[in-house]
Design a protein around this motif. Structure first.
Motif: not given
Lengths: 392, 251
Positions: B105-111
């Motif tokens: 559910d966490r938001c991650v900045d994949v880039d």
């Protein structure tokens, strides 16, 4: 004698060729379509925002209910009208296919001409896709169409062809004869999305001729249960012509699909690729593919992968035949279950077992379909999600 | 953090682990040495709860909770993460999507995460499809960075990784564990202010010890933990005398 459960045999007398309701109201604009119709058509890729399509043809039972064309350099018409407008077209009818091929073609040949004619003119590159929808609304109706598509020299066109039935149908029959002509250097993309009813018999008979340097890309998607589908299109490739045939098939309980592609590589430098992904969840899929290398210097690859999620039958029949030295053809077929290691790999990242299986199934069906408009790709993704929920 | 007591494990009909006792306290990195076939990977797979590893005796406790028979995904959600040595390919699932799935559910900045690992060019590729040894390890670390586990189990992180990439890998392991000295000084404050996480690292060669800091080493030999002391010391002994001699002192 055939049993009522024999899904391979069509008893023509079970179906009614006469439409009880001859007149469906003509739909002037797609935006004004009745919601019930729109809902049915949207499921098979039909876009109701006309600005996103270069043209639209919709036939309900045997009535053309909408036909429009917003781009220069194309023709979108009912086939009967097209034959009147273009006398030369006559020579393209029953040219690639013989009316004597089988009972289905004989039946179609004896029936009044229905179906569509689409043509992209020479050197015209149509950016937006054209769309067609053939819909059966009347119970036990036998819809017979004969479609002709011509991509003239160096033209480019993408057709999204949806087929569907109204939900109340107990049964129905669709016989679809299609002859496609891809002229020198032209590109025809043909994306077909089927959503037939559970007891509907579907018998497409398709032949495609691709001239020198032409490209034919076919995407066939059938995710919903279909009573009995038998489709084995034949594509003839001339010098340096290319064919890519992708199919994504899901057979739930009661579905019977016998689907394949035959590609004849008849000119030097011809290339073909047949890719199929099949999921059996209680139904039957016979997944065929046949590459015929008839001349030197042709290449082909056939990939046939299947997953069995619930008891049923998945029969992969990949065939290669080469007639001369210097043909390069290969095939890869795999039928099985989801690898436990893959499920547990995803579970080790925190996914439940059900979510892991869904993710893998969705990935399995995720064949990269070239040129699919973004909004349709999203719809397909949603359809795959819905399908995989039905299967679990 | 992790407590293993009198653990016996069978694979098929074969006993793979016999009476394993192991304690990894919070914030500590333990190194697990052992020759091929000694049961190192089996121990890791058992801790995580993979099928095929049947616990016939003993108990595994993680963060005070008995996880001996807990389903795999629940252990992952409780905070155990694994770096696989040879993970499977998942066709049709992009690495980008996989990293998002790892984050839950966490938001991650994949880039951003992937640029640290120089993995940007592989994000749209199917998970583990046509990756080199080093790329697989970076993909695994990327997933673990998104997963943020409290304890990581690293199965031979250096295997198949070239010398140039091993430093990058070591750095990413330190990032996940909130340990080590970072190349970028602006990150130091963050690193020391956060509590270090625990790790159990399987290594065959010990090369990874040049890049990560180990608190303790253990030797697994023929299904038993035979030695527990300073990791570098153990590695020296193994280099000098081989495994058999090394564990001989404990018999």
């Amino acid at each position: 004698m055939h049993s009522v459960n024999d899904k391979t045999i069509v008893n023509l007398s079970d179906f009614n060729s006469r439409a009880e309701k001859n007149e469906y109201a003509y739909i002037d604009s797609l935006e004004a379509m009745e919601k019930t119709d729109a809902d049915e058509f949207v499921k098979v890729g039909i876009e109701t925002d006309a600005s996103l399509r270069a043209g639209t043809f919709i036939q309900k039972d045997n009535a053309v209910v909408h036909c429009s064309n917003s781009s220069d350099g194309t023709d979108v018409m009912g086939i009967a009208g097209a034959l009147e407008a273009f006398p030369w077209l006559e020579s393209h009818v029953w040219k690639l296919l013989s009316p004597e091929k089988d009972d289905m073609t004989r039946e179609a040949a004896q029936s009044p001409l229905q179906g569509f004619f689409i043509r992209s003119h020479k050197d015209v590159k149509i950016e937006k896709p054209l769309q067609t929808c053939l819909h059966i609304a009347q119970d036990k109706f036998s819809q017979k169409v004969h479609n002709i598509v011509i991509a003239e020299e160096n033209s480019e066109v993408h057709i999204i062809a949806g087929c569907s039935t109204s939900p109340h149908l107990t049964t129905g029959l669709h016989i679809g004869v299609s002859e496609f002509y891809v002229k020198k250097g032209a590109t025809l993309k043909y994306t077909m999305i089927h959503d037939w009813g559970e007891n509907v018999f579907v018998r497409p008979r398709t032949a495609v001729h691709v001239e020198e340097g032409g490209v034919f890309i076919s995407n066939y998607i059938s995710l919903k249960p279909v009573g009995s589908l038998e489709s084995n299109p034949v594509t003839y490739l001339e010098k340096n012509a290319t064919a890519t045939m992708n199919s994504i098939l899901v057979a739930g309980e009661g579905a019977h699909m016998d689907v394949g592609s035959v590609v004849e590589l008849n000119g030097e430098g011809a290339r073909a690729e047949i890719i199929s992904r099949a999921i059996v969840a209680g139904g039957t899929i016979i997944s065929r593919g046949h590459l015929k290398g008839n001349v030197h210097g042709v290449k082909g690859h056939l990939e046939c992968k299947g997953l069995i999620l619930k008891d049923g039958l998945l029969h992969a029949i990949p065939e290669l035949s080469g007639a001369v030295p210097g043909v390069e053809m290969s095939h890869e077929a795999a039928v099985g279950k989801i690898d436990r290691r893959e499920i547990e790999y995803l579970m080790a990242r925190g996914l439940t077992e059900d979510d892991a299986v869904s993710t893998i199934v969705r990935g399995f069906l995720n064949v990269d379909i070239e040129g699919l408009p973004e909004e349709l790709a999203q719809k397909m993704d949603q359809a795959v999600k819905d399908t995989e929920q039905d299967m679990m | 953090m992790l407590l293993i007591e009198e653990l016996k494990v069978e694979v098929g009909d074969k006993e793979i682990l016999q009476n394993v006792n192991l304690h990894v306290p919070p914030g500590e990195t333990h190194i697990l040495f052992g020759p091929n076939g000694s049961g190192k990977t089996s121990l890791m797979m058992t801790i995580m709860g993979f099928s095929g590893y049947r616990i016939t005796r003993g108990k595994i406790t993680f963060k005070g909770e008995d996880v001996t028979h807990m389903p795999l995904h629940e252990r992952a959600r409780l905070g155990i993460g694994v770096l696989f040595q040879r993970p499977p390919t998942i066709n049709g699932l992009t690495t980008r999507r996989m990293v998002e799935l790892c984050a839950g559910d966490r938001c991650v900045d994949v880039d951003q995460l992937s640029s640290h690992l120089q993995f940007d060019n592989f994000l749209e590729r199917d998970v583990n499809h046509n990756l080199s040894g080093g790329e697989i390890k970076r993909s695994e670390m990327l997933q673990l960075m998104a997963q943020e586990p409290d304890m990581v189990l690293l199965d031979e992180p250096e295997s198949g990784v070239d010398l140039e990439s091993i430093a990058l890998l070591g750095e990413s392991i330190n990032t996940v564990l909130n340990r080590g000295i970072k190349r970028n000084p602006s990150c130091q404050k963050g690193i020391i202010s956060e509590k270090p996480k625990s790790a159990l690292v399987i290594t065959h060669t010990g090369h990874i010890l040049d890049y990560i800091t180990a608190d303790r080493g253990q030797v697994l030999y023929k299904g038993q933990l035979r030695c527990s002391r300073n990791a570098r010391e153990i590695l020296k002994w193994i280099h000098e005398y081989g495994y058999e001699e090394c564990v001989g002192c404990t018999v």
